[in-house]
Every structure is written in structure tokens, then in C-alpha cells.
Scaffold this motif. Structure first.
Motif, PDB file in Angstrom:
ATOM      1  N   ARG A 168       1.047  -1.194   0.374  1.00 51.03           N
ATOM      2  CA  ARG A 168       0.108  -0.410   0.173  1.00 51.03           C
ATOM      3  C   ARG A 168       0.852   1.194  -0.371  1.00 51.03           C
ATOM      4  NH1 ARG A 168      -5.448   0.144   0.764  1.00 51.03           N
ATOM      5  NH2 ARG A 168      -5.201   2.114   2.211  1.00 51.03           N
ATOM      6  N   GLU A 169       2.401   1.510   0.782  1.00 48.25           N
ATOM      7  CA  GLU A 169       2.669   1.980   0.678  1.00 48.25           C
ATOM      8  C   GLU A 169       3.102   2.969  -0.590  1.00 48.25           C
ATOM      9  OE1 GLU A 169       3.436   5.163   3.021  1.00 48.25           O
ATOM     10  OE2 GLU A 169       2.050   3.447   4.240  1.00 48.25           O
ATOM     11  N   LEU A 170       3.786   1.688  -1.118  1.00 53.11           N
ATOM     12  CA  LEU A 170       4.336   1.568  -2.779  1.00 53.11           C
ATOM     13  C   LEU A 170       3.657   1.389  -3.896  1.00 53.11           C
ATOM     14  CD1 LEU A 170       6.936  -0.960  -2.073  1.00 53.11           C
ATOM     15  CD2 LEU A 170       7.762   1.421  -2.157  1.00 53.11           C
ATOM     16  N   GLY A 171       2.291   1.402  -3.193  1.00 51.68           N
ATOM     17  CA  GLY A 171       1.241   1.635  -4.365  1.00 51.68           C
ATOM     18  C   GLY A 171       1.325   1.100  -6.074  1.00 51.68           C
ATOM     19  N   PRO A 172       1.634   2.132  -6.917  1.00 48.56           N
ATOM     20  CA  PRO A 172       1.704   1.640  -8.401  1.00 48.56           C
ATOM     21  C   PRO A 172       3.142   1.392  -8.900  1.00 48.56           C
ATOM     22  CG  PRO A 172       1.304   3.608  -8.250  1.00 48.56           C
ATOM     23  CD  PRO A 172       1.205   3.091  -7.131  1.00 48.56           C
ATOM     24  N   ALA A 173       4.491   1.276  -7.449  1.00 50.07           N
ATOM     25  CA  ALA A 173       5.516   0.762  -7.454  1.00 50.07           C
ATOM     26  C   ALA A 173       5.816  -0.174  -7.115  1.00 50.07           C
ATOM     27  CB  ALA A 173       6.497   2.087  -7.139  1.00 50.07           C
ATOM     28  N   TRP A 174       5.265  -1.036  -6.786  1.00 47.57           N
ATOM     29  CA  TRP A 174       5.840  -2.331  -6.051  1.00 47.57           C
ATOM     30  C   TRP A 174       5.113  -3.039  -7.082  1.00 47.57           C
ATOM     31  CZ3 TRP A 174       2.806  -7.205  -5.820  1.00 47.57           C
ATOM     32  CH2 TRP A 174       2.874  -8.142  -5.285  1.00 47.57           C
ATOM     33  N   ASN A 175       5.869  -4.154  -7.045  1.00 53.69           N
ATOM     34  CA  ASN A 175       6.023  -5.405  -8.319  1.00 53.69           C
ATOM     35  C   ASN A 175       6.662  -6.671  -7.270  1.00 53.69           C
ATOM     36  OD1 ASN A 175       8.431  -5.306 -10.154  1.00 53.69           O
ATOM     37  ND2 ASN A 175       8.021  -3.310  -9.638  1.00 53.69           N
ATOM     38  N   ALA A 176       6.527  -7.454  -8.317  1.00 56.02           N
ATOM     39  CA  ALA A 176       7.332  -8.766  -7.507  1.00 56.02           C
ATOM     40  C   ALA A 176       9.078  -9.205  -8.753  1.00 56.02           C
ATOM     41  CB  ALA A 176       6.711 -10.148  -7.118  1.00 56.02           C
ATOM     42  N   ARG A 177       8.818  -8.762  -9.409  1.00 58.09           N
ATOM     43  CA  ARG A 177       9.697  -8.963 -10.200  1.00 58.09           C
ATOM     44  C   ARG A 177      10.665  -7.576 -10.235  1.00 58.09           C
ATOM     45  NH1 ARG A 177      10.643 -10.973 -14.622  1.00 58.09           N
ATOM     46  NH2 ARG A 177      12.685 -11.210 -14.084  1.00 58.09           N
ATOM     47  N   GLY A 178      10.272  -6.776  -8.993  1.00 62.67           N
ATOM     48  CA  GLY A 178      11.485  -5.490  -9.156  1.00 62.67           C
ATOM     49  C   GLY A 178      11.198  -4.539  -9.552  1.00 62.67           C
ATOM     50  N   LEU A 179      11.050  -4.332 -10.566  1.00 57.56           N
ATOM     51  CA  LEU A 179      11.171  -3.628 -11.794  1.00 57.56           C
ATOM     52  C   LEU A 179      11.407  -2.277 -11.367  1.00 57.56           C
ATOM     53  CD1 LEU A 179       9.047  -5.135 -14.269  1.00 57.56           C
ATOM     54  CD2 LEU A 179      11.218  -5.407 -14.383  1.00 57.56           C
ATOM     55  N   LEU A 180      12.875  -1.431 -11.672  1.00 58.83           N
ATOM     56  CA  LEU A 180      12.613   0.221 -11.258  1.00 58.83           C
ATOM     57  C   LEU A 180      12.183   1.413 -11.553  1.00 58.83           C
ATOM     58  CD1 LEU A 180      14.329   1.719  -8.150  1.00 58.83           C
ATOM     59  CD2 LEU A 180      16.545   1.478  -9.996  1.00 58.83           C
ATOM     60  N   ASP A 181      11.278   1.842 -11.555  1.00 61.73           N
ATOM     61  CA  ASP A 181      11.328   3.161 -12.109  1.00 61.73           C
ATOM     62  C   ASP A 181      11.694   4.542 -11.969  1.00 61.73           C
ATOM     63  OD1 ASP A 181      10.157   4.821 -14.183  1.00 61.73           O
ATOM     64  OD2 ASP A 181       8.167   4.493 -14.067  1.00 61.73           O
ATOM     65  N   PRO A 182      12.536   4.611 -12.220  1.00 61.95           N
ATOM     66  CA  PRO A 182      13.588   5.814 -11.067  1.00 61.95           C
ATOM     67  C   PRO A 182      12.391   7.314 -11.126  1.00 61.95           C
ATOM     68  CG  PRO A 182      14.910   4.868 -12.811  1.00 61.95           C
ATOM     69  CD  PRO A 182      13.797   4.308 -13.027  1.00 61.95           C
ATOM     70  N   SER A 183      11.671   7.127 -12.164  1.00 61.92           N
ATOM     71  CA  SER A 183      10.909   8.624 -12.748  1.00 61.92           C
ATOM     72  C   SER A 183       9.703   8.091 -11.124  1.00 61.92           C
ATOM     73  CB  SER A 183       9.702   8.108 -14.223  1.00 61.92           C
ATOM     74  OG  SER A 183       8.972   7.977 -13.685  1.00 61.92           O
ATOM     75  N   LEU A 184       9.211   6.877 -10.277  1.00 66.40           N
ATOM     76  CA  LEU A 184       8.694   7.095  -8.996  1.00 66.40           C
ATOM     77  C   LEU A 184       9.468   7.733  -8.174  1.00 66.40           C
ATOM     78  CD1 LEU A 184       6.758   4.254 -10.558  1.00 66.40           C
ATOM     79  CD2 LEU A 184       6.550   6.082 -10.210  1.00 66.40           C
ATOM     80  N   GLY A 185      10.740   7.859  -8.275  1.00 66.59           N
ATOM     81  CA  GLY A 185      10.840   8.062  -7.030  1.00 66.59           C
ATOM     82  C   GLY A 185      11.177   6.435  -5.662  1.00 66.59           C
ATOM     83  N   PHE A 186      11.557   7.434  -4.435  1.00 66.66           N
ATOM     84  CA  PHE A 186      11.476   6.134  -3.332  1.00 66.66           C
ATOM     85  C   PHE A 186      10.371   6.272  -2.198  1.00 66.66           C
ATOM     86  CE2 PHE A 186      14.802   9.070  -3.043  1.00 66.66           C
ATOM     87  CZ  PHE A 186      14.670   9.467  -1.585  1.00 66.66           C
ATOM     88  N   GLN A 187      10.095   5.457  -1.987  1.00 67.47           N
ATOM     89  CA  GLN A 187       9.527   6.023  -0.526  1.00 67.47           C
ATOM     90  C   GLN A 187       9.870   5.998   0.950  1.00 67.47           C
ATOM     91  OE1 GLN A 187       6.658   6.957   0.905  1.00 67.47           O
ATOM     92  NE2 GLN A 187       5.031   6.070   0.107  1.00 67.47           N
ATOM     93  N   CYS A 188       9.785   6.719   1.337  1.00 64.85           N
ATOM     94  CA  CYS A 188      10.318   6.520   3.232  1.00 64.85           C
ATOM     95  C   CYS A 188       9.367   6.662   4.649  1.00 64.85           C
ATOM     96  CB  CYS A 188      10.872   8.460   3.095  1.00 64.85           C
ATOM     97  SG  CYS A 188      12.234   8.111   2.166  1.00 64.85           S
ATOM     98  N   THR A 189       7.394   6.809   3.500  1.00 65.57           N
ATOM     99  CA  THR A 189       7.039   6.818   5.031  1.00 65.57           C
ATOM    100  C   THR A 189       6.741   4.740   5.456  1.00 65.57           C
ATOM    101  OG1 THR A 189       5.302   6.506   2.780  1.00 65.57           O
ATOM    102  CG2 THR A 189       5.987   8.285   4.215  1.00 65.57           C
ATOM    103  N   GLY A 190       5.431   5.489   6.323  1.00 62.79           N
ATOM    104  CA  GLY A 190       4.804   3.173   6.606  1.00 62.79           C
ATOM    105  C   GLY A 190       6.262   2.963   7.320  1.00 62.79           C
TER     106      GLY A 190
END
Length: 202
Positions: free
Chosen positions: A91-113
Motif C-alpha cells: 500500500r505504501e509503494l502503490g503502483p511502484a510495487w511489483n514482484a519482479r523488482g522493476l525499477l522506474d526512477p521516475s517514481l522516486g522512493f518511499q520513506c513513509t510507513g
């Protein structure tokens, strides 16, 4: 084996749901996103997770050993906790989460939760599950075989993920002083950064 079988079925259904969600999230990511783990690590993770569900079941069926009640229910509580942690992380990662660990730099990173406390809360959930699932069925041989293999692959995945995430502007500063799989006892200032592509696990 009745209750243990039901527990394994519930865990399996949870993983199937996560994989379906992951496929949906991956389809929404840019085509140029690539997995950040080393070649061959993902198939090995999948194989080990299948073994984590299948090997303890096979051991229990072969030995006819009944789960120890207090140990079974302790592990059930632990697995409920890991499920809650997985959901919280996703839930914290939202659309950025995926099982393969694909990295989209445009989404930044999460520091909450949970990321306020450690870098890889989803992998902490996986680590607990590696012990809780075999122990729930008193499948001690499976635990002895699978735990070292899982830990080795998981540490490799954490290493690769850290290497990729540290290329994102501000990541190293935001997560300085935070542990990988366990919270550090030292204090740190909460970061204001907001979204982060993280943690592909199954």
C-alpha cells in the motif's frame, strides 16, 4: 496435516493474488524498466518459494508427524503479522510495487510507513515466513535445507537492490542509518521524500 494443509493453501492463495497484482502493476510501468537483481536470481527465488510451500508438506506427509500445537499457532500468528507487513508495504509503494523488482526512477522512493524504520520491510516478512512455514508443520528437515538457501538469495537480492536504489537522487541521504532487514536502535530524522519503487518478492 489438516490445519497445516489449510495454512499452506492460504499462503499459496496469497502469493497467487500478489503475482496477479504484480502483473497488473508491471503492465503500467514504462517498457524500458529492467529488473535490478542479478541474472538468474528471480527464477531461483521462485523455485525456492515453491519449495518452501511444497517441501514441508512432503516432509509432513512422509513422516506422518503431527504439528506441535503451540508451535503451529505461534507460527500462524507470525504469518498473520507478515501478511499485514506485506500489505502495508504494498500500500505504501502503490503502483511502484511489483514482484519482479522493476525499477522506474521516475517514481522516486518511499520513506513513509514501515520504511521509516528499515529499508526492506517486505524482505523482513519473507525472512520470517522462511522459518514460520516449516516450523508450523514441525518440518525441521525442510527448515534446515531451505532456510540457508533462502537467506543467501535474499541477501543477494538486498545487495543488488541497494546498489540500484542508491543511484536515485537523495536515497542514500534519506536512508542513512536505517537497517536493511531490521530496525537499527540508533535514532534518525524522518525524511520527507515520498514515493519509491521497491521490493519485488513473492
Amino acid at each position: 496435516m489438516g490445519l497445516f494443509g489449510l495454512l499452506l493453501a492460504a499462503v499459496s492463495l496469497g502469493r497467487i493474488f500478489e503475482l496477479r497484482l504484480s502483473r497488473k502493476r508491471i503492465r503500467a510501468l514504462p517498457q524500458d524498466c529492467v529488473p535490478f537483481d542479478r541474472k538468474g536470481n528471480w527464477p531461483l527465488m521462485v523455485a525456492l518459494h515453491v519449495a518452501l510451500l511444497g517441501m514441508p508438506l512432503g516432509e509432513v506427509l512422509y513422516t506422518g508427524r503431527a504439528p506441535t500445537p503451540w508451535l503451529f499457532w505461534t507460527c500462524v500468528v507470525a504469518l498473520l503479522g507478515t501478511t499485514a507487513l506485506r500489505i502495508w508495504t504494498q500500500r505504501e509503494l502503490g503502483p511502484a510495487w511489483n514482484a519482479r523488482g522493476l525499477l522506474d526512477p521516475s517514481l522516486g522512493f518511499q520513506c513513509t510507513g514501515p520504511y521509516r524504520l528499515l529499508r526492506h520491510p517486505n524482505y523482513l516478512a519473507v525472512l520470517i515466513e522462511v522459518f514460520a512455514i516449516p516450523l508450523a508443520g514441525s518440518a525441521f528437515l525442510s527448515l534446515a535445507v531451505l532456510a540457508p538457501a533462502h537467506i543467501a538469495v535474499l541477501l543477494r537480492r538486498v545487495w543488488d537492490e541497494n546498489e540500484a536504489l542508491e543511484t536515485l537522487p537523495g536515497y542514500a541521504e534519506a536512508f542513512a542509518g536505517r537497517g536493511n532487514l531490521f530496525p537499527k536502535l540508533t535514532s534518525h530524522q524522518p525524511s520527507s521524500f515520498s514515493s519509491r519503487p521497491r521490493e519485488g518478492t513473492i
